[in-house]
Write an enzyme that holds these catalytic residues in place. Structure first.
Site, PDB file in Angstrom:
ATOM      1  CB  SER A  84      -1.149   0.004   1.756  1.00 31.62           C
ATOM      2  OG  SER A  84      -2.321  -1.101   1.365  1.00 31.62           O
ATOM      3  CB  SER A 135      -3.901   1.576   3.963  1.00 27.32           C
ATOM      4  OG  SER A 135      -3.700   1.376   2.561  1.00 27.32           O
ATOM      5  CE  LYS A 156      -4.897   2.189  -0.520  1.00 21.24           C
ATOM      6  NZ  LYS A 156      -3.979   0.485  -0.238  1.00 21.24           N
ATOM      7  CE  LYS A 176      -1.059   4.167   2.594  1.00 19.01           C
ATOM      8  NZ  LYS A 176      -1.551   3.153   3.795  1.00 19.01           N
TER       9      LYS A 176
END
Length: 338
Positions: A13, A78, A16, A180
């Site tokens: 993720s 997320s 992202k 993140k």
């Protein structure tokens, strides 16, 4: 500091962050707006919604929500569903959006990365490196600080469901403001983090950790080590002359050169005096010179290695001189070149 920093790995993720960067860039260019109403499509809901095993935001299927809310849902929760919906809104399809991701990645200098989706679930030919992800974090913070700030939000509520940010460091250390997390079976537990203490900001990237706690512990250890043993200095500021260069055929005989953004450098503590600046510029310029026109490069080295560099530009315009001044300068240019 680093280990296997250029090895290709699954970014999970953390992908992202690339998605957020592209959206921020497209907003800056006027192609989309924060107020746009983004559709949570059937595909986005089925591939990334609550019925999947991955993280989700919870926006209702076949309904619309502001782009800003979708992006915050993607950054904080997320949400895979939000990532797909945003990709479709920006580029029509997630596949077309992936082409945008790769284009922007190339501009940032992410030579070891390739993206095929907006959310980061495992897919062939979807990969990055720790080094590239650090470059991405640096570019995101520098280019789009307002969008970057979404990553410091600790929780977000969508459709009556409140979900926390999975970055444990936001609760452990007040200097941490992002960036993140990522996790799936192929990638392990990953974390791209950043912290700012005083005027100094550092980024850490941990990939393939064994647990959520380990990725947080390792990341904080890296950040603490960096702040303890390195210091950051501002060498040059925008609008202030770094050098001046002779100008022929201009109303002014000199052009003031400077940088367009603050030039910062991080070095081991106590070694600031050993930095060696140098400039690569032509011997002279010929008017007219436009304000902001690139003229050369300033580089700073330590132990023979370049630790910082930036383009040098003309701080102010130099207009072309009148006929007789140009004629006189042309003679002396010829004389000095002989």
């Amino acid at each position: 500091a680093g280990e296997n920093v250029d090895t290709r790995v699954e970014p999970a993720s953390i992908t992202k962050v690339m998605t957020s960067y592209v959206i921020a860039a497209e907003i800056a260019s006027g192609k989309v707006k924060n107020e746009d109403q983004v559709l949570m499509s059937e595909r986005a809901w089925r591939e990334g919604g609550a019925r999947t095993d991955g993280s989700f935001s919870g926006f209702p299927v076949n309904q619309r929500a502001p782009l800003h809310d979708m992006e915050v849902g993607m950054a904080v929760q997320s949400g895979n569903d939000a990532a797909i919906a945003l990709a479709e809104h920006v580029a029509g399809t997630q596949e077309a959006f992936a082409d945008l991701m790769n284009s922007y990645a190339a501009r940032i200098g992410m030579g070891g990365s390739h993206f095929v989706n907006a959310h980061g679930l495992s897919a062939p030919e979807h990969y990055s490196t720790a080094h590239d992800l650090a470059r991405l974090g640096q570019a995101f913070i520098r280019d789009y600080p307002e969008a970057y700030a979404y990553n410091s939000i600790k929780e977000f509520t969508v459709n009556g469901i409140t979900q926390p940010n999975r970055n444990l460091l936001l609760w452990r250390d007040p200097s941490v403001d992002g960036i993140k997390t990522g996790h799936h079976s192929g990638a392990g537990y990953c974390l791209m983090s950043s912290a700012k203490r005083g005027d100094q900001r550092l980024i850490a990237v941990v990939m393939g950790a064994g647990s959520e706690r380990q990725r947080a512990d390792d990341s904080l250890a890296l950040l603490n080590w960096g702040f303890r043993f390195y210091e950051t200095h501002k060498l040059y500021e925008p609008g202030k002359p770094v050098a001046q260069l002779k100008v022929w055929k201009g109303k002014a005989d000199q052009a003031q050169l400077g940088v367009t953004a603050p030039l910062l450098v991080s070095v081991p503590r106590g070694r600031y005096a050993e930095l060696k600046p140098s400039m690569e510029v032509p011997k002279s310029l010929v008017a007219p010179i436009a304000a902001g026109q690139p003229v050369g490069t300033v580089k700073v080295t330590l132990d023979g290695q370049v630790v910082a560099q930036a383009p040098l530009v003309a701080i102010a315009a130099v207009e072309e001189a009148g006929f007789f001044k140009r004629l006189w300068d042309a003679f002396w240019m010829w004389w000095e070149s002989d």
